[in-house]
Design an enzyme around this catalytic site. Structure first.
Site, PDB file in Angstrom:
ATOM      1  N   ARG A 103      69.291  17.979  86.381  1.00  0.00           N
ATOM      2  CA  ARG A 103      69.126  19.278  87.029  1.00  0.00           C
ATOM      3  C   ARG A 103      70.375  20.126  86.832  1.00  0.00           C
ATOM      4  O   ARG A 103      71.475  19.675  87.091  1.00  0.00           O
ATOM      5  CB  ARG A 103      68.911  19.034  88.530  1.00  0.00           C
ATOM      6  CG  ARG A 103      67.807  19.819  89.103  1.00  0.00           C
ATOM      7  CD  ARG A 103      67.467  19.367  90.480  1.00  0.00           C
ATOM      8  NE  ARG A 103      68.581  19.237  91.411  1.00  0.00           N
ATOM      9  CZ  ARG A 103      68.496  19.513  92.690  1.00  0.00           C
ATOM     10  NH1 ARG A 103      67.362  19.981  93.178  1.00  0.00           N
ATOM     11  NH2 ARG A 103      69.494  19.331  93.507  1.00  0.00           N
ATOM     12  N   THR A 107      71.014  26.678  88.315  1.00  0.00           N
ATOM     13  CA  THR A 107      69.639  27.210  88.298  1.00  0.00           C
ATOM     14  C   THR A 107      68.654  26.276  88.976  1.00  0.00           C
ATOM     15  O   THR A 107      67.534  26.676  89.288  1.00  0.00           O
ATOM     16  CB  THR A 107      69.168  27.405  86.845  1.00  0.00           C
ATOM     17  OG1 THR A 107      69.116  26.094  86.230  1.00  0.00           O
ATOM     18  CG2 THR A 107      70.098  28.305  86.052  1.00  0.00           C
ATOM     19  N   ASP A 199      72.918  12.548  96.514  1.00  0.00           N
ATOM     20  CA  ASP A 199      72.512  12.456  95.103  1.00  0.00           C
ATOM     21  C   ASP A 199      72.188  10.997  94.769  1.00  0.00           C
ATOM     22  O   ASP A 199      73.071  10.130  94.767  1.00  0.00           O
ATOM     23  CB  ASP A 199      73.644  12.968  94.208  1.00  0.00           C
ATOM     24  CG  ASP A 199      73.205  13.086  92.766  1.00  0.00           C
ATOM     25  OD1 ASP A 199      73.295  14.179  92.208  1.00  0.00           O
ATOM     26  OD2 ASP A 199      72.737  12.063  92.192  1.00  0.00           O
ATOM     27  N   ASP A 202      74.037   9.450  91.656  1.00  0.00           N
ATOM     28  CA  ASP A 202      75.465   9.219  91.918  1.00  0.00           C
ATOM     29  C   ASP A 202      75.667   8.073  92.903  1.00  0.00           C
ATOM     30  O   ASP A 202      76.579   7.262  92.735  1.00  0.00           O
ATOM     31  CB  ASP A 202      76.109  10.494  92.472  1.00  0.00           C
ATOM     32  CG  ASP A 202      76.346  11.526  91.386  1.00  0.00           C
ATOM     33  OD1 ASP A 202      76.342  11.154  90.198  1.00  0.00           O
ATOM     34  OD2 ASP A 202      76.526  12.709  91.728  1.00  0.00           O
TER      35      ASP A 202
HETATM   36  C1  PRP Z   1      67.796  14.013  90.607  1.00  0.00           C
HETATM   37  C2  PRP Z   1      66.593  13.147  90.905  1.00  0.00           C
HETATM   38  C3  PRP Z   1      65.480  13.896  90.251  1.00  0.00           C
HETATM   39  C4  PRP Z   1      65.900  15.348  90.447  1.00  0.00           C
HETATM   40  C5  PRP Z   1      65.117  15.922  91.581  1.00  0.00           C
HETATM   41  O1  PRP Z   1      68.239  13.781  89.328  1.00  0.00           O
HETATM   42  O2  PRP Z   1      66.710  11.825  90.474  1.00  0.00           O
HETATM   43  O3  PRP Z   1      65.322  13.608  88.877  1.00  0.00           O
HETATM   44  O4  PRP Z   1      67.285  15.330  90.784  1.00  0.00           O
HETATM   45  O5  PRP Z   1      65.358  17.270  91.719  1.00  0.00           O
HETATM   46  P1  PRP Z   1      64.234  18.361  91.495  1.00  0.00           P
HETATM   47  O6  PRP Z   1      62.998  17.895  92.168  1.00  0.00           O
HETATM   48  O7  PRP Z   1      64.809  19.594  92.136  1.00  0.00           O
HETATM   49  O8  PRP Z   1      64.060  18.562  90.013  1.00  0.00           O
HETATM   50  P2  PRP Z   1      69.525  14.524  88.713  1.00  0.00           P
HETATM   51  O9  PRP Z   1      69.089  15.739  87.960  1.00  0.00           O
HETATM   52  O10 PRP Z   1      70.553  14.725  89.777  1.00  0.00           O
HETATM   53  O11 PRP Z   1      70.019  13.480  87.633  1.00  0.00           O
HETATM   54  P3  PRP Z   1      70.632  12.007  87.828  1.00  0.00           P
HETATM   55  O12 PRP Z   1      69.504  11.110  88.270  1.00  0.00           O
HETATM   56  O13 PRP Z   1      71.145  11.664  86.482  1.00  0.00           O
HETATM   57  O14 PRP Z   1      71.730  12.078  88.860  1.00  0.00           O
HETATM   58  N1  URA Z   2      68.439  15.057  93.631  1.00  0.00           N
HETATM   59  C1  URA Z   2      68.988  14.114  94.446  1.00  0.00           C
HETATM   60  O1  URA Z   2      69.434  13.066  93.964  1.00  0.00           O
HETATM   61  N2  URA Z   2      69.036  14.350  95.759  1.00  0.00           N
HETATM   62  C2  URA Z   2      68.572  15.487  96.318  1.00  0.00           C
HETATM   63  O2  URA Z   2      68.640  15.645  97.553  1.00  0.00           O
HETATM   64  C3  URA Z   2      68.011  16.457  95.469  1.00  0.00           C
HETATM   65  C4  URA Z   2      67.956  16.209  94.127  1.00  0.00           C
END
Ligand code: PRP
Ligand code: URA
Length: 208
Positions: A103, A107, A199, A202
């Site tokens: 994400r 944006t 997150d 993370d």
């Molecule tokens: C997180 C999560 C989803 C997304 C959800 O991933 O695991 O994939 O955010 O958000 P959304 O519904 O608003 O799209 P992230 O993009 O943080 O990547 P990561 O798993 O590598 O930390």
């Molecule tokens: N992605 C995450 O990991 N946590 C949130 O709360 C939203 C998006």
């Protein structure tokens, strides 16, 4: 939303509390995610169709069953990876695709960086794995990609959803059932789920 299933289970509620707690260490976080994924896998597996087969016990022939469709698991990187092993333990014959989406912090739109999926999605049951359904942008983009590759029997398995994400999936993909462990209150201005757990990627991988 008709297609929303919230898994009700005391162990899941207890584990979700570990996950929400900001003091929970990575190893406990990963173990709790793994246990919740078992519960999701069991719940989703109730929808699997069966084919009757004959089986021979040491005493006689009887009716047995096999899964009608190939199961394909598709974790959305990174956080979705934490669900994979629990589902594989339930369905060892599952194939696994990967979708890399991150994400954009400004944006909140998903940015793609990796795709690799098995063939024959048309005749498979495809389960998209991603613990967090926030704006729903990542889940919807992953499902768009899988549908473009031919998948038509899809399920979304998550941990925590915001109402905004559930609505987006319902609007974009009303045919896709959504299984989660909790429906939280709302998103904050940075697109994080409240109360949520922060997150997920993370916290799983210690990259805070
Ligand atoms: C997180 C999560 C989803 C997304 C959800 O991933 O695991 O994939 O955010 O958000 P959304 O519904 O608003 O799209 P992230 O993009 O943080 O990547 P990561 O798993 O590598 O930390
Ligand atoms: N992605 C995450 O990991 N946590 C949130 O709360 C939203 C998006």
């Amino acid at each position: 939303m008709q297609n929303l299933h919230i898994v009700e289970n005391p162990i899941v509620k207890r584990d979700l509390t570990y996950l929400r707690n900001k003091e929970t260490k990575e190893y406990q976080f990963r173990l709790a995610l793994k246990r919740i994924a078992y519960a999701l896998a069991i719940e989703i597996s109730k929808t699997f169709e069966l084919k009757e087969i004959e089986v021979e016990t040491p005493l006689e022939k009887t009716v047995g069953y096999k899964l009608k469709k190939q199961i394909v698991l598709v974790p959305v990187l990174r956080a979705g990876l934490s669900f994979v092993n629990s589902f594989i333990e339930m369905v060892p014959s599952a194939k696994v695709g990967h979708i890399g989406l991150a994400r954009d912090e400004e944006t909140l739109q998903p940015v793609e960086y990796y795709y690799k999926t098995p063939k024959e999605l048309e005749i498979s049951k495809t389960i998209v794995l991603d613990p967090m359904l926030a704006t729903g942008g990542s889940a919807s983009a992953a499902i768009n990609f899988l549908k473009a590759k031919g998948a038509s029997d899809l399920v979304f398995a998550g941990l925590i959803a915001a109402p905004e994400g559930v609505e987006k999936l319902w609007k974009d993909h009303p045919d896709v059932p959504v299984y989660i462990a909790a429906l939280d209150r709302e998103l904050n201005e940075r697109g994080y789920i409240l109360p949520g757990l922060g997150d997920a990627g993370d916290r799983t991988y210690g990259t805070l």
